[in-house]
Design a protein around this motif. Structure first.
Motif, PDB file in Angstrom:
ATOM      1  N   LYS A 173      -9.385 -14.206   1.123  1.00 33.07           N
ATOM      2  CA  LYS A 173      -9.474 -13.340  -0.054  1.00 33.07           C
ATOM      3  C   LYS A 173      -8.524 -12.143   0.069  1.00 33.07           C
ATOM      4  CE  LYS A 173     -13.256 -11.198  -2.768  1.00 33.07           C
ATOM      5  NZ  LYS A 173     -12.436 -10.657  -3.758  1.00 33.07           N
ATOM      6  N   PRO A 174      -7.687 -11.921  -0.955  1.00 38.86           N
ATOM      7  CA  PRO A 174      -6.793 -10.760  -0.894  1.00 38.86           C
ATOM      8  C   PRO A 174      -7.524  -9.471  -1.285  1.00 38.86           C
ATOM      9  CG  PRO A 174      -6.397 -11.998  -2.916  1.00 38.86           C
ATOM     10  CD  PRO A 174      -7.489 -12.730  -2.176  1.00 38.86           C
ATOM     11  N   THR A 175      -7.137  -8.358  -0.656  1.00 39.39           N
ATOM     12  CA  THR A 175      -7.656  -7.064  -1.118  1.00 39.39           C
ATOM     13  C   THR A 175      -6.483  -6.131  -1.357  1.00 39.39           C
ATOM     14  OG1 THR A 175      -7.947  -6.427   1.184  1.00 39.39           O
ATOM     15  CG2 THR A 175      -9.922  -7.125   0.000  1.00 39.39           C
ATOM     16  N   PHE A 176      -6.583  -5.341  -2.421  1.00 40.77           N
ATOM     17  CA  PHE A 176      -5.470  -4.482  -2.821  1.00 40.77           C
ATOM     18  C   PHE A 176      -5.796  -3.028  -2.510  1.00 40.77           C
ATOM     19  CE2 PHE A 176      -4.908  -8.337  -5.148  1.00 40.77           C
ATOM     20  CZ  PHE A 176      -3.546  -8.514  -5.182  1.00 40.77           C
ATOM     21  N   PRO A 177      -5.110  -2.448  -1.516  1.00 39.69           N
ATOM     22  CA  PRO A 177      -5.360  -1.041  -1.206  1.00 39.69           C
ATOM     23  C   PRO A 177      -4.772  -0.136  -2.284  1.00 39.69           C
ATOM     24  CG  PRO A 177      -3.639  -1.949   0.223  1.00 39.69           C
ATOM     25  CD  PRO A 177      -4.103  -3.061  -0.665  1.00 39.69           C
ATOM     26  N   LYS A 178      -5.254   1.113  -2.359  1.00 40.39           N
ATOM     27  CA  LYS A 178      -4.645   2.124  -3.248  1.00 40.39           C
ATOM     28  C   LYS A 178      -3.209   2.367  -2.795  1.00 40.39           C
ATOM     29  CE  LYS A 178      -7.622   3.764  -6.302  1.00 40.39           C
ATOM     30  NZ  LYS A 178      -7.223   3.590  -7.690  1.00 40.39           N
ATOM     31  N   GLY A 179      -2.391   2.893  -3.692  1.00 42.54           N
ATOM     32  CA  GLY A 179      -1.023   3.245  -3.316  1.00 42.54           C
ATOM     33  C   GLY A 179      -0.050   2.116  -3.579  1.00 42.54           C
ATOM     34  N   GLU A 180       1.120   2.184  -2.946  1.00 44.82           N
ATOM     35  CA  GLU A 180       2.204   1.266  -3.271  1.00 44.82           C
ATOM     36  C   GLU A 180       2.459   0.259  -2.136  1.00 44.82           C
ATOM     37  OE1 GLU A 180       5.933   2.573  -5.583  1.00 44.82           O
ATOM     38  OE2 GLU A 180       6.681   2.311  -3.533  1.00 44.82           O
ATOM     39  N   GLN A 181       2.630  -1.009  -2.529  1.00 48.80           N
ATOM     40  CA  GLN A 181       3.071  -2.026  -1.572  1.00 48.80           C
ATOM     41  C   GLN A 181       4.266  -2.751  -2.166  1.00 48.80           C
ATOM     42  OE1 GLN A 181      -0.432  -2.861  -2.830  1.00 48.80           O
ATOM     43  NE2 GLN A 181      -1.021  -1.031  -1.671  1.00 48.80           N
ATOM     44  N   MET A 182       5.209  -3.111  -1.274  1.00 49.61           N
ATOM     45  CA  MET A 182       6.347  -3.904  -1.737  1.00 49.61           C
ATOM     46  C   MET A 182       6.358  -5.213  -0.959  1.00 49.61           C
ATOM     47  SD  MET A 182       9.476  -1.407  -2.490  1.00 49.61           S
ATOM     48  CE  MET A 182       9.519  -0.148  -1.287  1.00 49.61           C
ATOM     49  N   GLY A 183       6.761  -6.284  -1.646  1.00 52.89           N
ATOM     50  CA  GLY A 183       6.798  -7.558  -0.952  1.00 52.89           C
ATOM     51  C   GLY A 183       7.861  -8.471  -1.532  1.00 52.89           C
ATOM     52  N   ILE A 209       3.886  -3.243  -6.073  1.00 55.81           N
ATOM     53  CA  ILE A 209       2.504  -3.130  -6.565  1.00 55.81           C
ATOM     54  C   ILE A 209       2.086  -1.658  -6.441  1.00 55.81           C
ATOM     55  CG2 ILE A 209       0.097  -3.843  -6.183  1.00 55.81           C
ATOM     56  CD1 ILE A 209       1.221  -6.341  -4.750  1.00 55.81           C
ATOM     57  N   ARG A 210       1.487  -1.125  -7.486  1.00 55.73           N
ATOM     58  CA  ARG A 210       0.932   0.237  -7.363  1.00 55.73           C
ATOM     59  C   ARG A 210      -0.524   0.229  -7.830  1.00 55.73           C
ATOM     60  NH1 ARG A 210       4.779   4.178  -9.694  1.00 55.73           N
ATOM     61  NH2 ARG A 210       5.921   3.659  -7.804  1.00 55.73           N
ATOM     62  N   ASP A 211      -1.398   0.669  -6.963  1.00 54.18           N
ATOM     63  CA  ASP A 211      -2.848   0.713  -7.239  1.00 54.18           C
ATOM     64  C   ASP A 211      -3.346  -0.619  -7.807  1.00 54.18           C
ATOM     65  OD1 ASP A 211      -2.831   3.329  -6.349  1.00 54.18           O
ATOM     66  OD2 ASP A 211      -2.486   4.146  -8.363  1.00 54.18           O
ATOM     67  N   GLY A 212      -2.922  -1.694  -7.193  1.00 54.48           N
ATOM     68  CA  GLY A 212      -3.428  -3.007  -7.576  1.00 54.48           C
ATOM     69  C   GLY A 212      -2.810  -3.615  -8.821  1.00 54.48           C
ATOM     70  N   LYS A 213      -1.803  -2.927  -9.401  1.00 56.76           N
ATOM     71  CA  LYS A 213      -1.141  -3.483 -10.596  1.00 56.76           C
ATOM     72  C   LYS A 213       0.358  -3.667 -10.313  1.00 56.76           C
ATOM     73  CE  LYS A 213      -4.569  -3.011 -13.711  1.00 56.76           C
ATOM     74  NZ  LYS A 213      -5.508  -4.068 -13.314  1.00 56.76           N
ATOM     75  N   ILE A 214       0.967  -4.584 -11.070  1.00 57.19           N
ATOM     76  CA  ILE A 214       2.401  -4.828 -10.877  1.00 57.19           C
ATOM     77  C   ILE A 214       3.208  -3.683 -11.482  1.00 57.19           C
ATOM     78  CG2 ILE A 214       4.350  -6.342 -11.440  1.00 57.19           C
ATOM     79  CD1 ILE A 214       2.312  -8.669 -11.500  1.00 57.19           C
ATOM     80  N   LEU A 240       0.924  -7.867   0.787  1.00 59.33           N
ATOM     81  CA  LEU A 240      -0.371  -7.495   1.358  1.00 59.33           C
ATOM     82  C   LEU A 240      -0.448  -7.798   2.859  1.00 59.33           C
ATOM     83  CD1 LEU A 240      -2.720  -8.853  -1.471  1.00 59.33           C
ATOM     84  CD2 LEU A 240      -1.865  -6.526  -1.180  1.00 59.33           C
ATOM     85  N   GLY A 241       0.637  -8.374   3.415  1.00 65.51           N
ATOM     86  CA  GLY A 241       0.634  -8.719   4.843  1.00 65.51           C
ATOM     87  C   GLY A 241      -0.386  -9.792   5.202  1.00 65.51           C
ATOM     88  N   MET A 242      -0.573 -10.759   4.278  1.00 66.40           N
ATOM     89  CA  MET A 242      -1.614 -11.780   4.478  1.00 66.40           C
ATOM     90  C   MET A 242      -1.123 -13.030   5.187  1.00 66.40           C
ATOM     91  SD  MET A 242      -3.563 -12.038   0.865  1.00 66.40           S
ATOM     92  CE  MET A 242      -4.837 -13.116   1.533  1.00 66.40           C
ATOM     93  N   GLU A 243      -2.054 -13.695   5.847  1.00 64.15           N
ATOM     94  CA  GLU A 243      -1.847 -15.072   6.294  1.00 64.15           C
ATOM     95  C   GLU A 243      -2.688 -15.974   5.401  1.00 64.15           C
ATOM     96  OE1 GLU A 243      -2.585 -15.701  10.468  1.00 64.15           O
ATOM     97  OE2 GLU A 243      -2.007 -13.630  10.924  1.00 64.15           O
ATOM     98  N   ILE A 244      -2.356 -17.257   5.380  1.00 66.36           N
ATOM     99  CA  ILE A 244      -3.212 -18.192   4.632  1.00 66.36           C
ATOM    100  C   ILE A 244      -3.652 -19.311   5.567  1.00 66.36           C
ATOM    101  CG2 ILE A 244      -2.078 -17.651   2.433  1.00 66.36           C
ATOM    102  CD1 ILE A 244      -0.783 -20.499   2.614  1.00 66.36           C
ATOM    103  N   PRO A 245      -4.780 -19.966   5.271  1.00 67.20           N
ATOM    104  CA  PRO A 245      -5.257 -21.044   6.154  1.00 67.20           C
ATOM    105  C   PRO A 245      -4.226 -22.170   6.266  1.00 67.20           C
ATOM    106  CG  PRO A 245      -6.957 -20.426   4.566  1.00 67.20           C
ATOM    107  CD  PRO A 245      -5.703 -19.734   4.145  1.00 67.20           C
ATOM    108  N   ILE A 246      -4.227 -22.830   7.397  1.00 65.58           N
ATOM    109  CA  ILE A 246      -3.208 -23.862   7.642  1.00 65.58           C
ATOM    110  C   ILE A 246      -3.347 -25.035   6.656  1.00 65.58           C
ATOM    111  CG2 ILE A 246      -4.495 -25.121   9.457  1.00 65.58           C
ATOM    112  CD1 ILE A 246      -0.720 -24.332   9.476  1.00 65.58           C
ATOM    113  N   ASN A 247      -4.572 -25.350   6.241  1.00 64.09           N
ATOM    114  CA  ASN A 247      -4.736 -26.415   5.234  1.00 64.09           C
ATOM    115  C   ASN A 247      -3.971 -26.068   3.955  1.00 64.09           C
ATOM    116  OD1 ASN A 247      -6.427 -28.241   6.574  1.00 64.09           O
ATOM    117  ND2 ASN A 247      -8.275 -27.066   6.039  1.00 64.09           N
ATOM    118  N   ALA A 248      -4.055 -24.795   3.560  1.00 66.05           N
ATOM    119  CA  ALA A 248      -3.387 -24.363   2.332  1.00 66.05           C
ATOM    120  C   ALA A 248      -1.873 -24.502   2.500  1.00 66.05           C
ATOM    121  CB  ALA A 248      -3.757 -22.922   2.015  1.00 66.05           C
ATOM    122  N   GLN A 249      -1.400 -24.154   3.693  1.00 70.89           N
ATOM    123  CA  GLN A 249       0.035 -24.280   3.965  1.00 70.89           C
ATOM    124  C   GLN A 249       0.478 -25.744   3.811  1.00 70.89           C
ATOM    125  OE1 GLN A 249       1.888 -21.732   3.706  1.00 70.89           O
ATOM    126  NE2 GLN A 249       1.789 -20.684   5.672  1.00 70.89           N
TER     127      GLN A 249
END
Lengths: 566, 165
Positions: free
Chosen positions: A460-470, A487-492, A80-89
């Motif tokens: 908070k993560p958001t899942f766009p329509k379509g395909e993502q690879m990670g 991931i395709r349409d929010g499902k594995i 999803l190309g996300m960052e997470i808060p430094i506390n979580a890290q």
């Protein structure tokens, strides 16, 4: 005359591993490593919500629960190309380092020390001499006359009773057991103490994570361990100081007992420093991220080819294409349908069992390759890629450990001895020493950051329509762990775990190149094929864990070793 | 044994391999449906090995719920009492899980921190394939195992109440 020896199963590991070796003139000439259990649990993830994947993956294995949780959330965040808060890290880093400390301590004392330590010989130790020996290694308070005396009496009672308990399967009196009785007594005493310290590490994880085994505080986008310095039900100052206290106690054990013990065993078994190198291509990924995106780290990653430290090439971050593009898995000799090498995004897992075929398919484990090369993973790889890059903390501990081995062995040794069976243990203890320092550093960073008023733990993560690879990785206790998701349409759509023991325990690939376990056994001495202690020494030094698996009571025993003349 | 022996109920197994997760399913059901007195602790141990030692070491009495590899009807319940465990009539050392529960018990005993009594309530699995959930015979065995366990607990004066916290 050549002999074929089958050790099945290898004891004191997680999972069912079979090792076959050919022996000629008291040395191993050929070896096969065979995983005897199907590993394909990933199929269970297809169609599920990617935010839940970590809860499933941490059930793959009973020992590595935490590591699969961490790799999984990193994988979805990467897609999803996300960052997470430094506390979580920082909180994840604390959990990760404490878990590794638990694991390394258990591995050395419970799962492998008895390959080198002769419990029965401890009965012949002089107590005063044992105290004197221990004093040359450290000032650990547990190294006292009364303690060693009590331990010796306990060993005597066990031997007299004939109920050897955890010592029942040891190779007592084996000609390859050459430690002096005092070293054996000291090691048995530390073996019994080790359980208290692995437990402290576990306790600290439970405080941070709510539950252990199976931590509950991960989340795609951060952690769920709410921070409020003044609230009794959250991660507050009191709990944070409890974690610090436990981490300090574990650090004391690592620095004063575990690391000195491994240094002593390495020095006293210096002949073994020549055995067990095997595959000397190394792979480690960076870990303990210092920023929200995973671009700078406290533990470096990279690759080394052919034992040559000058070939080191760094892996620089969670998005590094050098890692992403160069991993494939081969099934040429594995019990899956076909004969391919594929990138994890494109793999499928269709079982196709044949018998054990020396030159055909013989394992449930796939053979991962990096740029088409077999790679050794684990603490040795991590320590070497750090050392080769001049990483300060790594260099400090490696140079110090080698100088202490040299003094005890009465011969100068350099970093080249790390490519060996005892070298893997030494690297693991060095890594533990580094992690025990870093855990406290990351505790300081966390508390300092909370002190600025930043209590963020989750994006908070958001899942766009379509395909993502990670992909996501974690330098786990046994080495490089990577998860791969489509991931395709929010499902594995597809999920693959390329686990450390697959890198190390995997079979030959399509080009016939053996995996690290197999290569490391060739050339090992073998004093008595009926009692293949030497095979166990080298295999255990990798910290094998191939269970990912089951827990069933078996009311029937079975034979462990078969020897056949060829 | 003193007035309120510290009692552990440990369910072990792999949730992702069908009936292999039986012990964990039983723990989940117990946690959903009963409230236990303070001296009783429940644990979903998963397939953890040595990590279970702290839980085991501070108990006086331990019940373990697991599946068993026996040539018997799936869903049939087999009890291994304290004597069986101590006499080494069952082995996990040579089972796939190499740092098995019995080895951990040995280690606890060596440290003189083992429970005074251990009982294993085990069930023969029907389906160990990769899936989540129990087969029909094992789903039916959950209630029978719980009834049996509650009977054993009653003998040592542990009486849980029905209902969620």
């Amino acid at each position: 005359m050549a002999q074929r020896i089958t050790v099945d199963p290898i004891t004191r590991i997680e999972g069912h591993l079979r090792i076959d070796v050919e022996v000629e003139d008291a040395a191993i000439t050929k070896a096969w490593s065979s995983g005897q259990m199907w590993r394909g649990i990933e199929v269970i993830l297809k169609g599920r919500d990617p935010r839940d994947a970590w809860l499933f993956t941490q059930r793959i294995c009973g020992v590595c629960t935490t590591v699969h949780a961490l790799a999984s959330v990193r994988t979805v965040e990467n897609a999803l190309g996300m960052e997470i808060p430094i506390n979580a890290q920082y909180i994840r880093n604390l959990v990760m380092s404490l878990h590794a400390l638990h694991d390394h301590i258990v591995h050395f004392y419970v799962l492998s020390a008895l390959d080198w330590v002769d419990v029965v010989s401890a009965l012949k130790a002089g107590i005063k001499k044992t105290v004197a020996l221990a004093e040359t290694l450290s000032n650990w308070p547990g190294n006292s006359f009364n303690r060693f005396k009590a331990v010796q009496e306990k060993v005597q009672a066990i031997v007299d009773s004939g109920q050897l308990g955890p010592f029942a399967n040891g190779y007592w009196g084996h000609p390859a057991m050459t430690l002096p009785p005092e070293a054996n007594l000291m090691a048995v005493s530390h073996y019994l103490e080790a359980l208290d310290y692995q437990r402290k590490a576990d306790k600290a994880i439970a405080i941070l994570s709510g539950k252990n085994p199976h931590i509950q505080n991960m989340s795609v986008g951060g952690v769920t361990a709410a921070i409020n310095p003044d609230n009794e039900t959250t991660l507050n100052i009191e709990r944070l100081y409890w974690v610090k206290q436990l981490a300090e106690e574990v650090r004391g054990f690592v620095h004063k007992v575990y690391l000195p013990d491994v240094i002593a065993i390495g020095a006293l078994y210096k002949d073994w420093l020549a055995y067990g190198a095997g595959v000397t291509n190394y792979l480690a990924v960076p870990d303990m991220p210092l920023d929200t995106r995973g671009t700078s780290f406290d533990l470096p990653g990279g690759t080394i080819v052919g034992a040559d430290l000058k070939t080191v090439k760094p892996i620089t971050g969670f998005n590094d294409p050098y890692f992403k593009e160069n991993v494939v898995e081969s099934i040429a000799h594995s019990w899956y349908k076909g004969d391919w090498s594929k990138h994890p995004f494109k793999e499928e897992t269709v079982p196709d069992y044949t018998d054990f075929q020396d030159n055909g398919k013989y394992s449930w484990i796939k053979a991962p390759r990096f740029k088409d090369m077999p790679m050794q993973v684990g603490p040795l790889a991590q320590v070497l890629v750090g050392y080769a890059q001049g990483h300060k903390l790594t260099k400090k501990y490696v140079d110090d450990a080698l100088s202490r081995v040299s003094t005890l062995a009465g011969a100068q040794v350099g970093a080249d001895v790390l490519h060996s069976t005892p070298g893997r243990h030494l690297a693991r203890a060095i890594r533990a020493a580094m992690l025990s320092d870093l855990a406290l550093e990351h505790w300081d960073k966390l508390v300092a950051n909370i002190g600025t008023g930043d209590l963020e733990i989750f994006n908070k993560p958001t899942f766009p329509k379509g395909e993502q690879m990670g992909f996501g990785f974690h330098e786990a206790p046994r080495g490089t762990l990577s998860h791969w998701i489509v991931i395709r349409d929010g499902k594995i759509e597809n999920y693959q775990c390329v686990v450390p023991s697959t890198w190390n325990a995997g079979p030959r690939d399509g080009k016939g190149a053996p995996g690290p376990y197999e290569a490391s056994l060739v050339g090992n001495p073998m004093a008595n094929p009926q009692l293949p202690l030497e095979v166990l020494r080298t295999i255990h030094s990798f910290d094998p864990c191939i269970a990912c698996a089951v827990h069933m009571l078996d009311p029937h025993g079975r034979e462990l070793t078969r020897v056949k003349a060829l | 044994m003193n007035q309120s022996p510290k009692t552990g109920i440990l369910g072990v197994g792999n949730l992702l391999l069908g009936d292999e997760g039986f012990g964990v399913h039983v723990i989940n059901r117990l946690q959903e449906s009963y409230r236990f007195p303070a001296n009783v602790e429940l644990l979903d141990g998963g397939t953890a090995g040595i990590m279970l030692s702290p839980f085991i070491e501070d108990k006086d009495m331990l019940f373990v719920i697991d599946v068993v590899s026996l040539d018997a009807e799936p869903g049939s319940i087999h009890l291994f009492g304290h004597e069986d465990v101590c006499a080494g009539n069952i082995q996990t050392r040579m089972s796939p899980h190499q740092v098995g529960l019995l080895e951990i018990l040995d280690l606890c005993r060596l440290r003189e921190k083992a429970p005074q009594r251990i009982e294993m309530i085990t069930v023969v699995p029907a389906d160990l394939s990769t899936r989540i959930g129990l087969s029909r015979p094992l789903a039916r065995a959950v209630d029978r195992v719980i009834t049996l366990l509650l009977g054993r607990l009653e003998k040592i004066d542990i009486l849980p109440t029905m209902g969620v916290v």
